[in-house]
Design an enzyme around this catalytic site. Structure first.
Site, PDB file in Angstrom:
ATOM      1  N   SER A 155       0.885  -1.321  -0.557  1.00 22.13           N
ATOM      2  CA  SER A 155       0.325  -0.088  -0.073  1.00 22.13           C
ATOM      3  C   SER A 155       1.040   0.550  -0.051  1.00 22.13           C
ATOM      4  O   SER A 155       1.652   1.201  -1.148  1.00 22.13           O
ATOM      5  CB  SER A 155      -0.756  -0.090   1.166  1.00 22.13           C
ATOM      6  OG  SER A 155      -1.815   0.885   0.952  1.00 22.13           O
TER       7      SER A 155
ATOM      8  N   ASP B  60     -10.105  -2.929  -4.601  1.00 25.08           N
ATOM      9  CA  ASP B  60      -9.224  -1.813  -4.844  1.00 25.08           C
ATOM     10  C   ASP B  60      -9.499  -0.768  -5.228  1.00 25.08           C
ATOM     11  O   ASP B  60      -9.298  -1.125  -6.376  1.00 25.08           O
ATOM     12  CB  ASP B  60      -7.749  -2.326  -3.981  1.00 25.08           C
ATOM     13  CG  ASP B  60      -6.942  -1.354  -3.780  1.00 25.08           C
ATOM     14  OD1 ASP B  60      -7.214  -0.359  -3.451  1.00 25.08           O
ATOM     15  OD2 ASP B  60      -5.610  -1.754  -3.584  1.00 25.08           O
TER      16      ASP B  60
ATOM     17  N   HIS C  21      -8.265  -4.158  -0.378  1.00 27.90           N
ATOM     18  CA  HIS C  21      -7.269  -3.559   0.037  1.00 27.90           C
ATOM     19  C   HIS C  21      -6.675  -4.151   1.364  1.00 27.90           C
ATOM     20  O   HIS C  21      -8.130  -3.981   2.105  1.00 27.90           O
ATOM     21  CB  HIS C  21      -7.256  -1.823  -0.137  1.00 27.90           C
ATOM     22  CG  HIS C  21      -5.908  -1.378   0.061  1.00 27.90           C
ATOM     23  ND1 HIS C  21      -5.396  -0.513  -0.551  1.00 27.90           N
ATOM     24  CD2 HIS C  21      -5.572  -1.351   1.663  1.00 27.90           C
ATOM     25  CE1 HIS C  21      -4.413  -0.437  -0.055  1.00 27.90           C
ATOM     26  NE2 HIS C  21      -4.141  -0.693   1.280  1.00 27.90           N
TER      27      HIS C  21
END
Length: 340
Positions: free
Chosen positions: A172, A277, A308
């Site tokens: 991320s 996501d 996510h």
């Protein structure tokens, strides 16, 4: 990987995800539901510890040790090193996720131990400074400085041989930082060249700063703005804390797709991408740029219908076990196919 013509269809939830939601009352967690950064930090630390505890202990690690290193402004940050029982293996530097605002060394404990114990890597886990206490570009600067430290100490303190592979990796926001570091190394070579980048659900460009030529393809931010775990509200909270100055959000140290010298010279890259996501499409676009436009070797593992960071929140899922195992296999692929 082959181009996916209909990326939107990847948001359709899987049966496993639907069943999981049903088992918890139908309401998926969303980081945007937290009142602020402080409460979110407590939650993510506990979630990551629980995830790591869900997997078997990793053998083959000689030493785990914390070090304080000095970064460019004179501040000190902590890096945790993992040295395998057999010295002289590859080097890996890992940057955790958490929207540049939450998380710490616990986030990537499992990945670090797997790379060390199973693949024989010496690993550096970077505890970069967080926003809002330390705003942009503190995280990027800390991670670059920590990577310089790792490269400079690779053959001595870390007992590694980067000629066998030098990977940067992150999840991320950490995927963003890994991409930033690999681009900085493209322009300012390290003591040893980076041979592979491992980008897990990476944030690669602020949604208001997309390059014009790709805007029509980057639809996942809008399509998945109400997604589980990472919603638009959560993303706004993170970016407002990390980069409060809107004029800086197109800066390549955040929006890597806008890198001023382009992407030529990027290493072999492995992507893990979730279908539900908001960050999905920027990863697809960047992978295609590397592979199709620049001839960089890439590999993609895709998790259709999953949000996510799902494996961190729900480690009991079969898909979570697959993601974690894919992370190790993907790193192994980078070591076998890596090219600076």
């Amino acid at each position: 990987m082959a181009d996916i013509k209909d990326w939107k269809s990847l948001s359709e939830p899987t049966e496993e995800w639907n069943q999981l939601l049903k088992s918890i009352g139908g309401q998926a967690p969303d980081l945007g539901m937290f009142p602020g950064i402080a409460s979110m930090r407590t939650w993510i630390t506990e979630a990551k510890k629980a995830m790591t505890a869900n997997f078997e202990p990793v053998k083959g690690i000689k030493e785990e040790k914390d070090h304080e290193i000095t970064v460019r402004d004179g501040s000190k940050i902590t890096v945790r090193t993992y040295v395998p029982e057999k010295s002289g293996g590859p080097l890996a530097v890992i940057y955790h996720g958490g929207g540049f605002c939450i998380g710490g060394l616990e986030n990537e404990e499992l990945l670090c131990r797997n790379l060390c114990g199973r693949l024989g890597c010496s690993v550096v886990n970077v505890d970069y400074r967080l926003a809002p206490e330390h705003i942009f570009p503190a995280a990027a600067h800390d991670c670059w400085d920590a990577t310089i430290w790792a490269a400079d100490n690779a053959t001595t303190l870390l007992s590694s041989d980067p000629s066998k592979g030098f990977i940067v990796a992150g999840t991320s926001a950490g995927g963003n930082l890994a991409a930033v570091v690999s681009h900085l190394a493209q322009d300012s070579p390290l003591a040893h060249p980076i041979t592979g980048a491992h980008l897990m659900i990476p944030a690669l460009c602020n949604n208001k700063s997309y390059p014009e030529k790709y805007k029509s393809e980057l639809v996942s931010y809008e399509q998945n703005k109400n997604a589980a775990i990472l919603s638009e509200k959560a993303m706004d909270l993170f970016i407002d804390n990390y980069v409060p100055d809107h004029s800086q959000r197109a800066d390549p140290l955040l929006s890597v797709l806008n890198w001023k010298t382009g992407h030529k010279g990027q290493p072999t890259t492995y992507f893990q991408i979730c279908g539900a996501d908001p960050l999905r499409d920027e990863a697809f676009v960047y992978e295609r740029i590397l592979r199709q436009d620049l001839g960089v070797k890439t590999k993609v593992d895709l998790y259709p219908g999953l949000p996510h960071g799902f494996w961190s929140v729900f480690p009991q899922m079969e898909s979570s076990e697959k993601f974690v195992e894919d992370s190790v296999k993907g790193a192994e692929w980078l070591l076998a196919n890596g090219k600076a």
